[in-house]
Design a protein around this motif. Structure first.
Motif, PDB file in Angstrom:
ATOM      1  N   GLU A 164      38.696 -29.736 -84.685  1.00  0.00           N
ATOM      2  CA  GLU A 164      39.726 -30.099 -83.715  1.00  0.00           C
ATOM      3  C   GLU A 164      41.054 -29.419 -84.067  1.00  0.00           C
ATOM      4  OE1 GLU A 164      39.124 -34.257 -82.085  1.00  0.00           O
ATOM      5  OE2 GLU A 164      41.011 -34.419 -83.187  1.00  0.00           O
ATOM      6  N   PHE A 165      41.369 -29.426 -85.355  1.00  0.00           N
ATOM      7  CA  PHE A 165      42.618 -28.811 -85.832  1.00  0.00           C
ATOM      8  C   PHE A 165      42.658 -27.323 -85.488  1.00  0.00           C
ATOM      9  CE2 PHE A 165      44.410 -26.561 -89.681  1.00  0.00           C
ATOM     10  CZ  PHE A 165      45.745 -26.721 -89.344  1.00  0.00           C
ATOM     11  N   ILE A 166      41.567 -26.618 -85.799  1.00  0.00           N
ATOM     12  CA  ILE A 166      41.542 -25.169 -85.563  1.00  0.00           C
ATOM     13  C   ILE A 166      41.541 -24.867 -84.060  1.00  0.00           C
ATOM     14  CG2 ILE A 166      40.254 -23.017 -85.950  1.00  0.00           C
ATOM     15  CD1 ILE A 166      41.030 -23.954 -88.605  1.00  0.00           C
ATOM     16  N   ALA A 167      40.820 -25.687 -83.287  1.00  0.00           N
ATOM     17  CA  ALA A 167      40.724 -25.425 -81.848  1.00  0.00           C
ATOM     18  C   ALA A 167      42.095 -25.454 -81.180  1.00  0.00           C
ATOM     19  CB  ALA A 167      39.791 -26.437 -81.193  1.00  0.00           C
ATOM     20  N   LEU A 210      44.833 -24.301 -82.568  1.00  0.00           N
ATOM     21  CA  LEU A 210      45.672 -23.188 -83.055  1.00  0.00           C
ATOM     22  C   LEU A 210      45.462 -21.921 -82.222  1.00  0.00           C
ATOM     23  CD1 LEU A 210      45.128 -23.402 -86.941  1.00  0.00           C
ATOM     24  CD2 LEU A 210      47.021 -24.362 -85.620  1.00  0.00           C
ATOM     25  N   GLU A 211      46.467 -21.073 -82.228  1.00  0.00           N
ATOM     26  CA  GLU A 211      46.326 -19.759 -81.597  1.00  0.00           C
ATOM     27  C   GLU A 211      45.552 -18.842 -82.557  1.00  0.00           C
ATOM     28  OE1 GLU A 211      47.128 -19.128 -78.501  1.00  0.00           O
ATOM     29  OE2 GLU A 211      47.937 -21.161 -78.294  1.00  0.00           O
ATOM     30  N   ARG A 212      45.032 -17.745 -81.985  1.00  0.00           N
ATOM     31  CA  ARG A 212      44.170 -16.854 -82.752  1.00  0.00           C
ATOM     32  C   ARG A 212      44.844 -16.338 -84.035  1.00  0.00           C
ATOM     33  NH1 ARG A 212      43.377 -11.265 -82.665  1.00  0.00           N
ATOM     34  NH2 ARG A 212      41.292 -10.643 -83.333  1.00  0.00           N
ATOM     35  N   ASP A 213      46.111 -15.893 -83.917  1.00  0.00           N
ATOM     36  CA  ASP A 213      46.783 -15.336 -85.091  1.00  0.00           C
ATOM     37  C   ASP A 213      47.016 -16.393 -86.163  1.00  0.00           C
ATOM     38  OD1 ASP A 213      46.721 -12.904 -83.934  1.00  0.00           O
ATOM     39  OD2 ASP A 213      48.828 -12.870 -83.326  1.00  0.00           O
ATOM     40  N   ALA A 214      47.251 -17.632 -85.714  1.00  0.00           N
ATOM     41  CA  ALA A 214      47.456 -18.723 -86.672  1.00  0.00           C
ATOM     42  C   ALA A 214      46.157 -19.013 -87.424  1.00  0.00           C
ATOM     43  CB  ALA A 214      47.938 -19.969 -85.948  1.00  0.00           C
ATOM     44  N   ILE A 215      45.036 -18.839 -86.741  1.00  0.00           N
ATOM     45  CA  ILE A 215      43.743 -19.056 -87.403  1.00  0.00           C
ATOM     46  C   ILE A 215      43.515 -17.959 -88.438  1.00  0.00           C
ATOM     47  CG2 ILE A 215      41.243 -19.201 -87.090  1.00  0.00           C
ATOM     48  CD1 ILE A 215      41.796 -20.197 -84.220  1.00  0.00           C
ATOM     49  N   ILE A 216      43.749 -16.713 -88.019  1.00  0.00           N
ATOM     50  CA  ILE A 216      43.520 -15.588 -88.927  1.00  0.00           C
ATOM     51  C   ILE A 216      44.424 -15.708 -90.162  1.00  0.00           C
ATOM     52  CG2 ILE A 216      43.778 -13.069 -89.172  1.00  0.00           C
ATOM     53  CD1 ILE A 216      42.716 -12.808 -86.320  1.00  0.00           C
ATOM     54  N   GLY A 217      45.658 -16.211 -89.961  1.00  0.00           N
ATOM     55  CA  GLY A 217      46.602 -16.325 -91.078  1.00  0.00           C
ATOM     56  C   GLY A 217      46.594 -17.697 -91.736  1.00  0.00           C
ATOM     57  N   LEU A 218      45.561 -18.494 -91.469  1.00  0.00           N
ATOM     58  CA  LEU A 218      45.524 -19.869 -91.986  1.00  0.00           C
ATOM     59  C   LEU A 218      45.614 -19.902 -93.513  1.00  0.00           C
ATOM     60  CD1 LEU A 218      45.075 -22.901 -91.158  1.00  0.00           C
ATOM     61  CD2 LEU A 218      42.660 -22.517 -91.672  1.00  0.00           C
ATOM     62  N   THR A 219      46.545 -20.719 -94.025  1.00  0.00           N
ATOM     63  CA  THR A 219      46.704 -20.845 -95.481  1.00  0.00           C
ATOM     64  C   THR A 219      46.116 -22.177 -95.951  1.00  0.00           C
ATOM     65  OG1 THR A 219      48.848 -21.944 -95.265  1.00  0.00           O
ATOM     66  CG2 THR A 219      48.863 -19.532 -95.485  1.00  0.00           C
ATOM     67  N   LEU A 220      45.863 -22.233 -97.244  1.00  0.00           N
ATOM     68  CA  LEU A 220      45.374 -23.472 -97.832  1.00  0.00           C
ATOM     69  C   LEU A 220      46.409 -24.586 -97.633  1.00  0.00           C
ATOM     70  CD1 LEU A 220      43.057 -24.716 -99.468  1.00  0.00           C
ATOM     71  CD2 LEU A 220      44.324 -24.180-101.538  1.00  0.00           C
ATOM     72  N   GLY A 221      47.708 -24.217 -97.776  1.00  0.00           N
ATOM     73  CA  GLY A 221      48.788 -25.200 -97.637  1.00  0.00           C
ATOM     74  C   GLY A 221      48.802 -25.846 -96.257  1.00  0.00           C
ATOM     75  N   ARG A 222      48.556 -25.032 -95.223  1.00  0.00           N
ATOM     76  CA  ARG A 222      48.562 -25.544 -93.848  1.00  0.00           C
ATOM     77  C   ARG A 222      47.417 -26.556 -93.667  1.00  0.00           C
ATOM     78  NH1 ARG A 222      49.681 -23.164 -88.225  1.00  0.00           N
ATOM     79  NH2 ARG A 222      49.875 -25.165 -87.172  1.00  0.00           N
ATOM     80  N   LEU A 223      46.276 -26.225 -94.262  1.00  0.00           N
ATOM     81  CA  LEU A 223      45.115 -27.116 -94.146  1.00  0.00           C
ATOM     82  C   LEU A 223      45.376 -28.419 -94.911  1.00  0.00           C
ATOM     83  CD1 LEU A 223      42.374 -26.919 -92.753  1.00  0.00           C
ATOM     84  CD2 LEU A 223      41.380 -26.222 -94.915  1.00  0.00           C
ATOM     85  N   VAL A 224      46.017 -28.291 -96.073  1.00  0.00           N
ATOM     86  CA  VAL A 224      46.360 -29.475 -96.869  1.00  0.00           C
ATOM     87  C   VAL A 224      47.288 -30.384 -96.051  1.00  0.00           C
ATOM     88  CG1 VAL A 224      47.663 -30.278 -98.889  1.00  0.00           C
ATOM     89  CG2 VAL A 224      46.017 -28.398 -99.129  1.00  0.00           C
ATOM     90  N   ASP A 225      48.310 -29.786 -95.423  1.00  0.00           N
ATOM     91  CA  ASP A 225      49.251 -30.578 -94.612  1.00  0.00           C
ATOM     92  C   ASP A 225      48.515 -31.338 -93.516  1.00  0.00           C
ATOM     93  OD1 ASP A 225      51.283 -29.635 -96.128  1.00  0.00           O
ATOM     94  OD2 ASP A 225      51.964 -28.124 -94.686  1.00  0.00           O
ATOM     95  N   TYR A 226      47.557 -30.639 -92.872  1.00  0.00           N
ATOM     96  CA  TYR A 226      46.804 -31.285 -91.797  1.00  0.00           C
ATOM     97  C   TYR A 226      46.012 -32.483 -92.341  1.00  0.00           C
ATOM     98  CZ  TYR A 226      42.933 -32.378 -88.786  1.00  0.00           C
ATOM     99  OH  TYR A 226      42.003 -33.085 -88.066  1.00  0.00           O
ATOM    100  N   VAL A 227      45.329 -32.274 -93.466  1.00  0.00           N
ATOM    101  CA  VAL A 227      44.515 -33.356 -94.040  1.00  0.00           C
ATOM    102  C   VAL A 227      45.413 -34.551 -94.389  1.00  0.00           C
ATOM    103  CG1 VAL A 227      43.056 -34.023 -96.007  1.00  0.00           C
ATOM    104  CG2 VAL A 227      42.698 -31.817 -94.895  1.00  0.00           C
TER     105      VAL A 227
END
Lengths: 124, 274
Positions: A80-83, A85-102
């Motif tokens: 759901e989180f990735i869906a 996001l825009e394409r460039d945000a997915i390609i540039g996804l960082t571990l920190g961004r995923l941590v913030d989401y969790v």
């Protein structure tokens, strides 16, 4: 006047949680990199990108999303989180961004403290 | 997340339940998402359509085709009939009740179409994204693509991709090229047999084709002549990688398509029970 702040507990539960979630996620990522026999000494930080720095394939992130359900349950929905996001945000996804989401998911669904996040394992 | 043994393939599949149903007693639609060839995997759907479809009350099934993603990669055995047999085996193994809506991206749509030819009673509708039935004209085009894929096996071609499309796509092309080198995937996939015009036209379920206006993979006029009842939607400014670059547009189209055809099926079954 004395402050009542506990000695080793950060004042902000979100900050404390972010640290714990970061360790959990970077551990999972290291394990995944180990499967690929990539350098074990790779320094994973919050700025590390999945598809750039780690050269993972998108299917690896699907597998990671599955692993996350074990400690955090289905309220952490990476699909759901990735869906959203825009394409460039997915390609540039960082571990920190995923941590913030969790952490956001956990804060919304629970009264979060390090103890509820990781019962017993991280008590000072 | 499951690994299921299908036709000797350790297949990576996901089944995501329908969520947020207003009335759980009414049967929810099931959508099966079939990804494309080579560089593709179920991730393309997992990160675009899967979650929003599930929260819209639709059960979602998606899987990595043999040789792709986290499914096993045998050296040989990549004919279209193998891919169709895998889809059949998967839906049997998952014991999916009733006909399903198939959404196929690129070659996944070709597989979905051949599945509908083989099992018309098991398909409620076909949603094709930049995809064509495996007809003879398609095979002629694919032979050109076959040569293109062979080019990906050359390292200098990788450098060209990197310069043109950026490091992410170059990495994808590199990984794909490695896959293609160790299997007979390219040769098998584009080696027929092809569907006759009669076989193609035997598919009577509702069918929609979504195309990028700037893509030349599917010939719109040819498709309209081959499949007169197929609805064709052209998304402006998009090329072949429509699902990746305009996922929200594709999602809206899938949602309204399922809504239209699931309700239609339900009213039919209510009028004539059994």
């Amino acid at each position: 006047m004395k402050t009542s702040k506990a000695a080793q507990t950060p004042a902000n539960p979100a900050e404390a949680s972010a640290t714990l979630v970061f360790h959990e996620l970077s551990g999972m990522v290291s394990e995944m990199l180990g499967e690929y026999e990539l350098g074990e000494d790779f320094d994973i930080t919050a700025d590390t990108t999945f598809f750039g720095d780690l050269e993972l394939e998108s299917i690896d992130l699907v597998v990671l999303a599955g692993h996350l359900e074990t400690p955090y349950g289905t309220q952490v929905n990476i699909a759901e989180f990735i869906a959203a996001l825009e394409r460039d945000a997915i390609i540039g996804l960082t571990l920190g961004r995923l941590v913030d989401y969790v952490v956001d998911c956990l804060l919304v669904t629970r009264s979060l403290t390090p103890a509820t996040l990781h019962t017993g394992s991280t008590q000072p | 997340m499951t690994q299921i043994l299908i036709n000797g393939i350790d297949m990576h599949a996901l089944r995501i339940p329908a969520k947020g149903l207003a009335n759980p007693d009414r049967q929810h639609p099931t959508v099966v998402l079939v990804h494309g060839f080579g560089a593709d995997s179920l991730a393309s759907f997992y990160f675009t359509l899967a979650a929003p479809l599930s929260t819209s009350g639709i059960e979602v099934i998606t899987y990595d085709m043999r040789g792709h993603g986290r499914s096993s990669r045998p050296d040989t055995g990549y004919r279209l009939s193998d891919f169709v047999a895998d889809l059949t085996g998967l839906l049997d193994a998952l014991d999916v009740p009733g006909p399903v809506h198939l959404v196929g991206n690129s070659y996944g749509g070709t597989v979905a179409f051949s599945y509908a030819v083989a099992h018309p009673e098991r398909v409620a509708s076909l949603f094709l994204i930049e995809a064509e039935p495996a007809s003879e004209p398609w095979s002629r085009k694919m032979s050109i693509l076959h040569d293109k894929f062979r080019e990906f096996e050359r390292p200098d071609e990788m450098d060209r991709v990197a310069a043109q499309l950026g490091p992410y796509m170059a990495r994808l092309a590199k990984v794909t090229s490695q896959k293609l080198q160790v299997t007979t995937m390219v040769r098998d996939t584009f080696s027929g047999p092809w569907l006759s015009r009669e076989q193609v036209q035997s598919v009577r379920c509702p069918t929609i084709e979504v195309l990028g206006s700037e893509s030349d993979v599917v010939d719109q006029a040819e498709l309209a002549s081959l499949l007169p009842h197929c609805r064709i939607v052209v998304v402006p400014g998009q090329r072949h990688l429509l699902l990746m670059n305009a996922p929200h547009t594709v999602l809206d189209l899938v949602l309204s398509w399922i809504d239209e055809h699931h309700s239609a099926r339900r009213s039919q079954s209510e009028v004539s029970p059994g």
